[in-house]
Scaffold this motif. Structure first.
Motif, PDB file in Angstrom:
ATOM      1  N   GLU A  28      44.073  35.178  39.971  1.00  0.00           N
ATOM      2  CA  GLU A  28      43.045  35.698  39.268  1.00  0.00           C
ATOM      3  C   GLU A  28      42.837  37.529  39.387  1.00  0.00           C
ATOM      4  O   GLU A  28      42.409  38.255  39.310  1.00  0.00           O
ATOM      5  CB  GLU A  28      42.035  35.077  39.113  1.00  0.00           C
ATOM      6  N   SER A  29      42.793  37.484  40.742  1.00  0.00           N
ATOM      7  CA  SER A  29      42.045  38.370  41.642  1.00  0.00           C
ATOM      8  C   SER A  29      43.893  39.654  41.781  1.00  0.00           C
ATOM      9  O   SER A  29      42.773  40.850  42.401  1.00  0.00           O
ATOM     10  CB  SER A  29      41.927  38.720  43.482  1.00  0.00           C
ATOM     11  N   THR A  30      44.341  39.973  41.396  1.00  0.00           N
ATOM     12  CA  THR A  30      44.833  40.802  40.748  1.00  0.00           C
ATOM     13  C   THR A  30      44.980  41.990  40.318  1.00  0.00           C
ATOM     14  O   THR A  30      44.601  41.361  39.211  1.00  0.00           O
ATOM     15  CB  THR A  30      46.993  40.047  40.961  1.00  0.00           C
ATOM     16  N   ARG A  31      45.291  42.778  40.845  1.00  0.00           N
ATOM     17  CA  ARG A  31      45.234  44.270  40.193  1.00  0.00           C
ATOM     18  C   ARG A  31      46.564  45.124  40.324  1.00  0.00           C
ATOM     19  O   ARG A  31      46.543  45.823  40.745  1.00  0.00           O
ATOM     20  CB  ARG A  31      43.621  45.488  40.451  1.00  0.00           C
ATOM     21  N   GLN A  67      41.501  50.620  42.057  1.00  0.00           N
ATOM     22  CA  GLN A  67      41.584  50.199  43.142  1.00  0.00           C
ATOM     23  C   GLN A  67      42.548  48.829  42.724  1.00  0.00           C
ATOM     24  O   GLN A  67      42.178  48.184  43.107  1.00  0.00           O
ATOM     25  CB  GLN A  67      40.893  49.606  43.451  1.00  0.00           C
ATOM     26  N   PRO A  68      43.425  49.178  42.320  1.00  0.00           N
ATOM     27  CA  PRO A  68      44.972  48.136  42.762  1.00  0.00           C
ATOM     28  C   PRO A  68      45.272  47.061  43.641  1.00  0.00           C
ATOM     29  O   PRO A  68      45.072  48.164  44.555  1.00  0.00           O
ATOM     30  CB  PRO A  68      46.267  48.938  41.589  1.00  0.00           C
ATOM     31  N   ASN A  69      45.294  46.317  43.510  1.00  0.00           N
ATOM     32  CA  ASN A  69      45.977  45.482  44.736  1.00  0.00           C
ATOM     33  C   ASN A  69      47.125  44.948  45.040  1.00  0.00           C
ATOM     34  O   ASN A  69      48.026  44.656  45.916  1.00  0.00           O
ATOM     35  CB  ASN A  69      44.906  44.528  45.707  1.00  0.00           C
ATOM     36  N   VAL A  70      48.475  45.495  43.961  1.00  0.00           N
ATOM     37  CA  VAL A  70      50.172  45.138  43.881  1.00  0.00           C
ATOM     38  C   VAL A  70      50.201  46.489  42.779  1.00  0.00           C
ATOM     39  O   VAL A  70      50.225  46.879  42.272  1.00  0.00           O
ATOM     40  CB  VAL A  70      50.320  44.203  42.910  1.00  0.00           C
ATOM     41  N   SER A  71      51.729  46.906  42.901  1.00  0.00           N
ATOM     42  CA  SER A  71      51.782  47.431  42.064  1.00  0.00           C
ATOM     43  C   SER A  71      53.624  47.528  41.874  1.00  0.00           C
ATOM     44  O   SER A  71      54.547  46.640  42.964  1.00  0.00           O
ATOM     45  CB  SER A  71      52.686  49.669  43.684  1.00  0.00           C
TER      46      SER A  71
END
Lengths: 291, 378
Positions: free
Chosen positions: A7-10, A65-69
Motif C-alpha cells: 500500500e505504501s508504493t508510490r 516522491q515515487p519509491n518504485v519506477s
C-alpha cells in the motif's frame, strides 16, 4: 506484509505516453496501485490517465516522491531509463522491456548495484502483492491475497501457477517475475531471502527454466538458509540443447543448464518439484498442511 | 545468430588479429581456382553452422589445385548434423608447433565477460573444461574498464608462454575482447590459435555468435545472416516476430509466453507424445500473429495434431477467440486442433469457438492429453 510493493508504493512510470506504458498505467491504477507520476522526455506537462508527466525522472522525484519506477521503454532506450531512475535515487526499478542487448545489461547491472538500487528484470512481467499493489503487466484478477510467495523467470507460466493456486483456494503474498534474460537485476536467491524474512509468507513457489545456473544457486541457498517450505517447477524438460527457447536466457549450452540438473539440485535440497504446473497447487497444499 | 568461419575471420582481421586468409568457393571448380591463386598446400573447410566439422570429414588437406577440387566436391553437399554444406573455405595450409585456445564469452553467474585460454587448443574446449578444468585459465573483464593488458599478459604467463611471445598473445586476446564488445557477440573464439614454425601467432579457425538482441544496432552484421542455412519455417517465424524452434515430434504447439510454451511441450511428453515445435506467439495474440503461427505449424508434415494454449491474461478471451477464428478461416488446417483458452471473458471466448465447432478445454493438462491422443489416432 508482502515484499517489495504494497500500500505504501508510490509508482513512477517511465515511458508513460507509449502504447505499453499508457495501457499498463491504466491497468495498474484500476488494480489500486498509486501511480504518482510519469516520465517521457519532451512530454512534460501532459497528463496520462490523470497522472502528471515530467521530462526527467529527477523532476518527477522532486515533485511526487515515487519509491518504485516501472520502466516500459523500448530496448534501445531502456538501459538509459534504468540508469536515470537509479541516479535519481529510486530504490526499486522494475523493467519489463524485452530485447535489451545483454552486454548493455552487464554494465547496467553493475552500475545499479554500485548505487545501492534494486533492479527487477528486464524482460519480466513485474510483481504484484495481491490486494495491495500491482507493478507489472500480469492480469490482476487471477491473484488472491494469501500466504504463498512466488518467484519466477517466466510470465504466462507464472500466471498459470497463480491461477491454479487461486482456484485451489490458496492465496499469494507477492508474486515476483525476475525475468528471462541471461543478466537480470534480481536473482532467485535475492527474492528467496526476502520471502524468508517476510512474516506473511508461509511457503514459497519457485518457477525456473532451462539455461544458466540460477536455479542451482537457489537450491543451494534453500538448503543452507531457507526454513520455509519451497515447491519447485522447472520448464524445458523437452528442450533441445543449443537452441534459444524464446527467452534469451533459456538455452542449454555446453551441456549445462538442463532441466534434469536443476530438478536434481532442488530434490537434493529437499524441494519437491512438480511435473505439471497444476501440480504445484497440490504440493503447496501438502506443505502448508504439514506446517 | 551464427556467423561462418570466413565471416568471423574477416571481422577478426579488421581488428588486427593475424588470421589465415582464404577464399570462399561454392563449387569444386571455384575451389580449384582458389587453390591456384593461393599456391602450395591448402586446407578445404566446410562452411556450415554445425560443430564437429573435422570429425564429419568436412575439413581436408590438399597438396595441389586438383586435390582441392576433389576435396571440395566431396565436402560440398555433405550433411553435417543435419545441415547441408553449400560453401567451402580454401586457405593456405599452415605448419605449426603448438595449438592454443582463446575465447570470449559471458559468464552468466558472475554477470561479467570472461576471457578464457588454454594450451589444449584444437579440440573441444567444453570437453577440456570438464575433464581437465586446470587446463583452462580465465580472466573476468571489469564491466566499466574492460579487459586490461595485465590480465591478458597474466593469461599468457599462466599458460607458460615464453616471454618473447607474451606481447603478441596478449594483443590478440585484447583485440578478441574488443571484437566481442563492439559486435555485441555472445561468443568470439579462436580455436586453434597456433604458434607457427617461424614463431608467429596465427588464428587458424575463427568463430563468432552474435546476440540477437544486439543486432538492431549492427545492421551491417545483421546482413551477414546466411538465410540458406535457416530452416525455412524458422525463417518465416523470425520474420513474423514469432519465437519458433522446430523439433521432431507430431504435436504442433501454439502458445503465448516462452515459459508456458516450454511447459506445454513438457506436458505433451508427460502424456506420452512428442512436441513438433516450440512456438511463442508473444503478447496480445492478434489474429495476424495466430494466423502466421498456424501457417508455420501446419507446414510441418510431421504434425498430426495442434495444441493451442493461450493464457489470455489482460487480453480478453473473446478477442483471442475471434483472432483464432479469423486465423482458422485463413489457414487450411487438416489436422485436429485442441484449444485451451483462459483469461478475462474466457466463457465468451469459449462459446465463440465451440459454436464454430472447435474443442475447447479448461486445463493445459487436459489439452495436452487430448492433443496427444488425437496425434496418435491420425
Amino acid at each position: 506484509m508482502a515484499i517489495l510493493v504494497d500500500e505504501s508504493t508510490r509508482l513512477l512510470v517511465q515511458g508513460i505516453t507509449g502504447r505499453e506504458g499508457s495501457f499498463h498505467t491504466q491497468q495498474m491504477i484500476e488494480y489500486g496501485t498509486r501511480v504518482v507520476a510519469g516520465v517521457t522526455p519532451g512530454a512534460g506537462g501532459r497528463e496520462v490517465h490523470g497522472v502528471p508527466v515530467f521530462d526527467t525522472v529527477a523532476e518527477a522525484v522532486a515533485a511526487t516522491q515515487p519509491n518504485v519506477s516501472f520502466v516500459a521503454v523500448p530496448a534501445p532506450f531502456a538501459p538509459d531509463a534504468i540508469l536515470e531512475a537509479a541516479d535519481a535515487g529510486i530504490p526499486l526499478i522494475v523493467c519489463i522491456t524485452e530485447g535489451i542487448p545483454v552486454l548493455e545489461m552487464v554494465r547496467v547491472y553493475h552500475a545499479v548495484r554500485a548505487r545501492g538500487v534494486r533492479l527487477l528484470g528486464p524482460n519480466c512481467p513485474g510483481l504484484i502483492s495481491p490486494g495491495k499493489a500491482k507493478v507489472g503487466i500480469m492480469p490482476g484478477f487471477i491473484h488472491t491475497p494469501g500466504p504463498v510467495g512466488i518467484v519466477s523467470r517466466s510470465g504466462t507460466l507464472t500466471y498459470e501457477v497463480v491461477w491454479a493456486l487461486t482456484r485451489a483456494g490458496i492465496g499469494q503474498s507477492t508474486a515476483v517475475g525476475i525475468g528471462g534474460d541471461p543478466v537480470i537485476g534480481t536473482s532467485f536467491v535475492d527474492v528467496l531471502e526476502m520471502f524468508q524474512h517476510d512474516p506473511e509468507t508461509q511457503a514459497i513457489v519457485l518457477i525456473g527454466e532451462i539455461g544458466g545456473a540460477d536455479e542451482e544457486a537457489a537450491a543451494e541457498y534453500i538448503r543452507r538458509s531457507v526454513t520455509k517450505p519451497v515447491v519447485g517447477f522447472i520448464a524445458g524438460r523437452t528442450a533441445p540443447p543449443g537452441r534459444r527457447m524464446g527467452h534469451a536466457g533459456a538455452i542449454i549450452s555446453g551441456g549445462r543448464g538442463t532441466a534434469a540438473e536443476k530438478i536434481a539440485a532442488f530434490e537434493a535440497a529437499g524441494v519437491p518439484v512438480a511435473e505439471r504446473p497444476a501440480q504445484v497447487a497440490e504440493l503447496v497444499r501438502q506443505v502448508l498442511e504439514r506446517r | 545468430m551464427d556467423l561462418h568461419e570466413y565471416q568471423a575471420a574477416e571481422i577478426f582481421g579488421r581488428y588486427g588479429i593475424p588470421v589465415n586468409r582464404g577464399i570462399v568457393a561454392r563449387t569444386p571448380e571455384e575451389a580449384r581456382q582458389a587453390a591456384e591463386q593461393l599456391g602450395g598446400r591448402v586446407v578445404v573447410k566446410a562452411q556450415v553452422h554445425a560443430g564437429g566439422r573435422g570429425k564429419a570429414g568436412g575439413i581436408r588437406l590438399a597438396n595441389d589445385p586438383a586435390e582441392a577440387e576433389a576435396a571440395a566436391s566431396q565436402i560440398l553437399g555433405m550433411e553435417i548434423r543435419g545441415r547441408t554444406v553449400r560453401k567451402v573455405l580454401v586457405a593456405p595450409a599452415v605448419a605449426f608447433d603448438r595449438e592454443y585456445y582463446l575465447g570470449v564469452v559471458l559468464d552468466r553467474d558472475a554477470r561479467r565477460i570472461v576471457v578464457m585460454a588454454s594450451s589444449a587448443g584444437g579440440v573441444d574446449i567444453e570437453e577440456v573444461a570438464r575433464e581437465r578444468p586446470e587446463a583452462v585459465v580465465r580472466e573476468h573483464a571489469d564491466p566499466f574498464l574492460g579487459f586490461l593488458d595485465y590480465q591478458a599478459r597474466r593469461l599468457a604467463f599462466r599458460l607458460g608462454i615464453e616471454p618473447d611471445l607474451v606481447r603478441g598473445f596478449a594483443a590478440i586476446a585484447r583485440q578478441l575482447y574488443q571484437v566481442y564488445v563492439d559486435c555485441d557477440a555472445s561468443l568470439a573464439e579462436i580455436n586453434p590459435l597456433v604458434l607457427t614454425r617461424d614463431r608467429t601467432w596465427m588464428a587458424l579457425d575463427s568463430k563468432m555468435v552474435l546476440d540477437d538482441n544486439g543486432l538492431f544496432r549492427h545492421p551491417d552484421l545483421a546482413d551477414l545472416r546466411d538465410t540458406e542455412e535457416e530452416d525455412p519455417l524458422e525463417r518465416e517465424a523470425r520474420l513474423a516476430g514469432i519465437s519458433f524452434v522446430r523439433l521432431d515430434g507430431t504435436v504442433g504447439c501454439i502458445v503465448n509466453g516462452a515459459g508456458l510454451s516450454m511447459a506445454t511441450m513438457d506436458a505433451i511428453k508427460l502424456y506420452g507424445g512428442e512436441p513438433a515445435n516450440f512456438l511463442d506467439i508473444g503478447g496480445g495474440a492478434s489474429a495476424q500473429r495466430v494466423a502466421a503461427a498456424l501457417r508455420i505449424v501446419v507446414a510441418d508434415p510431421n504434425v498430426r495434431s495442434i495444441l493451442v494454449n493461450i493464457f489470455g491474461g489482460i487480453t480478453r478471451g473473446d478477442v483471442v477467440a475471434q483472432g483464432l477464428l479469423e486465423a482458422l478461416r485463413e489457414v487450411d488446417v487438416r489436422v485436429p486442433i485442441v484449444i485451451r483458452l483462459v483469461g478475462t471473458r474466457q466463457e465468451e471466448g469459449r462459446r465463440l469457438l465451440e459454436d464454430a465447432g472447435f474443442t475447447v478445454v479448461d486445463t493445459m493438462e487436459e489439452a495436452a492429453e487430448r492433443a496427444v491422443a488425437a496425434a496418435k489416432s491420425q
